[in-house]
Design an enzyme around this catalytic site. Structure first.
Site, PDB file in Angstrom:
ATOM      1  N   LYS A  80       0.800  -1.215   0.106  1.00  0.00           N
ATOM      2  CA  LYS A  80       0.168  -0.110  -0.018  1.00  0.00           C
ATOM      3  C   LYS A  80       0.874   1.246  -0.003  1.00  0.00           C
ATOM      4  CE  LYS A  80      -3.595   2.036   2.721  1.00  0.00           C
ATOM      5  NZ  LYS A  80      -4.554   2.118   3.934  1.00  0.00           N
ATOM      6  N   SER A 155      -9.169   2.220   3.098  1.00  0.00           N
ATOM      7  CA  SER A 155      -8.507   3.009   2.223  1.00  0.00           C
ATOM      8  C   SER A 155      -7.416   2.201   1.396  1.00  0.00           C
ATOM      9  CB  SER A 155      -7.851   3.970   2.938  1.00  0.00           C
ATOM     10  OG  SER A 155      -6.693   3.522   4.051  1.00  0.00           O
ATOM     11  N   SER A 179      -9.650   0.025   7.381  1.00  0.00           N
ATOM     12  CA  SER A 179      -9.245   0.179   5.876  1.00  0.00           C
ATOM     13  C   SER A 179      -8.239  -1.060   5.638  1.00  0.00           C
ATOM     14  CB  SER A 179      -8.041   1.256   6.045  1.00  0.00           C
ATOM     15  OG  SER A 179      -8.937   2.432   6.179  1.00  0.00           O
TER      16      SER A 179
END
Length: 454
Positions: A80, A155, A179
């Site tokens: 990420k 996210s 997330s």
């Protein structure tokens, strides 16, 4: 043999160890898959294919000579893009960080690299892990592989999308209010939020210091356990009791989260009920359990999150507010105006909420709750995304720090994943993964995949 990109982490690892698959073959097939599908999914913000090819070749040579260092040796893992990967920008999906350059790996990436993992790229996120999905940023938002017109959750959106689309077998995400678990819910995969601080956060751009967690996203619970063996630096072998099943476990079903506090979509509610029945059929004892209302956890999380995020973003918010996406700016700005007394009230109430969850574990081994209350919304229906985004039961366990895992629990009539969440006592990830694996093994949808074709 299945195409390499279709293999789970555990399957690929076993074949690599048996010299029936090379890390180079696995990586090349994943790269081909990325090139074929990512123009539709937008999971990657930066591909590091050449660097990964060098690492895969080195892994192939070493494994041939001395065997694999770990089950992750030669396995592609996505990162990420709020987590540092040495030599590459950590953009946080923001124009404010386009010129950033990471000099060293984040601590968790360093652990994976030492174990022999290969890194094919950085994955899409919501801006600074809070603002999204947004269309006014340097990179497009990731989309849901089950239907690219829909939101993949966030996210850790690129992480969830890349795993579900079979581009890579595993990825890292972060979780401040859900997330890791949100994209797992919407993409039909496994998302684990470990106990707070079990996995180090050094080299991870912070959203809220006391709520942030780093966790794995994978196709299966076994894969999550293999990732955690490395991410938690050998604290224990999380695969050891995976096959012990659900029999004898006491599960507290927190029904009021999705029945009264935030009434769930009927198909999601039915999936959660069916999951409870399946667990009982597998030998668990399921009983209703009452926690404080979901709104109390959500309010405490929101106050603490915006206050801590304001500390991180204060300078940019005052001097470069126009460089944020509109949604990011709207979510961050309240932290600059939050009265200190509100933060203190939230901190005090947080201790009560932690105690309430701790007390629950005196009578049960695990909790069963909703994860998302709705299937994924259309990504360009801003109003529906805003309505459904906070309708979830993940936030409580960022507030309390307890480990939680989200699992697929079926498909909606629209062909989108449905989900559940299991929660365990602090540092009981092994128990959590055992129960999750028992559920996964008995579930009829464990082998379902998005209808994507390269």
């Amino acid at each position: 043999m299945s195409a390499p990109h279709e293999l789970t982490l555990a399957e690929a690892s076993g074949l690599i160890a048996a010299r029936k698959l090379s890390p180079v073959e696995l990586l090349e097939d994943c790269i081909s898959r990325i090139e074929a599908l990512d123009p539709r999914i937008n999971a990657f913000v930066r591909q590091t294919s050449e660097e990964a090819r060098i690492a895969a070749k080195e892994a192939e040579t070493e494994i041939a000579r001395t065997g694999p260092r770990s089950p992750l040796h030669g396995i592609p893992v996505g990162i990420k893009d709020i987590i540092d990967l040495a030599g590459h920008p950590t953009t946080c999906h923001s124009r404010l960080r386009l010129d950033h350059h990471a000099e060293r790996d984040a601590a968790v990436v360093a652990r994976l690299r030492k174990a022999g993992a290969v890194f094919p790229g950085k994955l899409a996120t919501h801006e600074f892990a809070i603002g999204g999905p947004a269309f006014d940023l340097p990179f497009p938002p990731a989309r849901n592989p089950w239907n690219p017109a829909h939101h993949p959750g966030g996210s850790s959106s690129g992480s969830g999308a890349a795993i579900a689309a079979r581009m890579i077998p595993a990825a890292l995400g972060t979780d401040t209010g859900g997330s890791v678990r949100h994209p797992a819910s919407h993409c039909g995969i496994v998302g684990l939020k470990p106990t707070y601080e079990l996995v180090p956060r050094e080299g991870v751009f912070p959203l809220a210091f006391s709520l942030d967690h780093v966790g794995p996203l994978t196709r299966t619970t076994r894969d999550a356990a293999l990732m955690m063996n490395i991410m938690a630096a050998g604290r224990e072998d999380y695969t050891r009791h995976l096959n012990d099943g659900l029999r004898g476990l006491r599960i507290g079903f927190v029904r009021h989260f999705h029945e009264r506090d935030q009434p769930a979509h009927p198909e999601m509610a039915a999936a959660i009920e069916a999951a409870s029945a399946l667990m009982e059929n597998e030998g668990a004892t399921v009983s209703n359990l009452i926690l404080p209302p979901l709104g109390e956890f959500s309010s405490v999380n929101r106050v603490i999150l915006v206050a801590e995020a304001a500390v991180v973003h204060e300078d940019w918010l005052r001097n470069r507010p126009e460089d944020y996406a509109g949604v990011t700016r709207r979510r961050l700005l309240p932290g600059l105006f939050l009265p200190a007394v509100d933060l203190m009230h939230a901190a005090r109430h947080r201790t009560r909420l932690i105690a309430a969850v701790e007390n629950a574990f005196r009578d049960v081994d695990l909790l069963l709750t909703a994860s998302s209350m709705d299937p994924a919304a259309l990504i360009d229906d801003i109003a529906e995304v805003e309505r459904t985004y906070p309708r979830q039961a993940r936030t409580p366990f960022n507030v309390t720090g307890h480990p939680a895992v989200t699992l697929m629990a079926g498909l909606s009539s629209g062909g989108l994943p449905l989900s559940i969440q299991l929660v365990a006592p602090l540092f009981a990830e092994a128990l959590l993964l055992r129960a999750a694996h028992g559920f996964e093994r008995a579930a009829p949808w464990k082998d379902m995949a998005p209808p994507l074709h390269g």
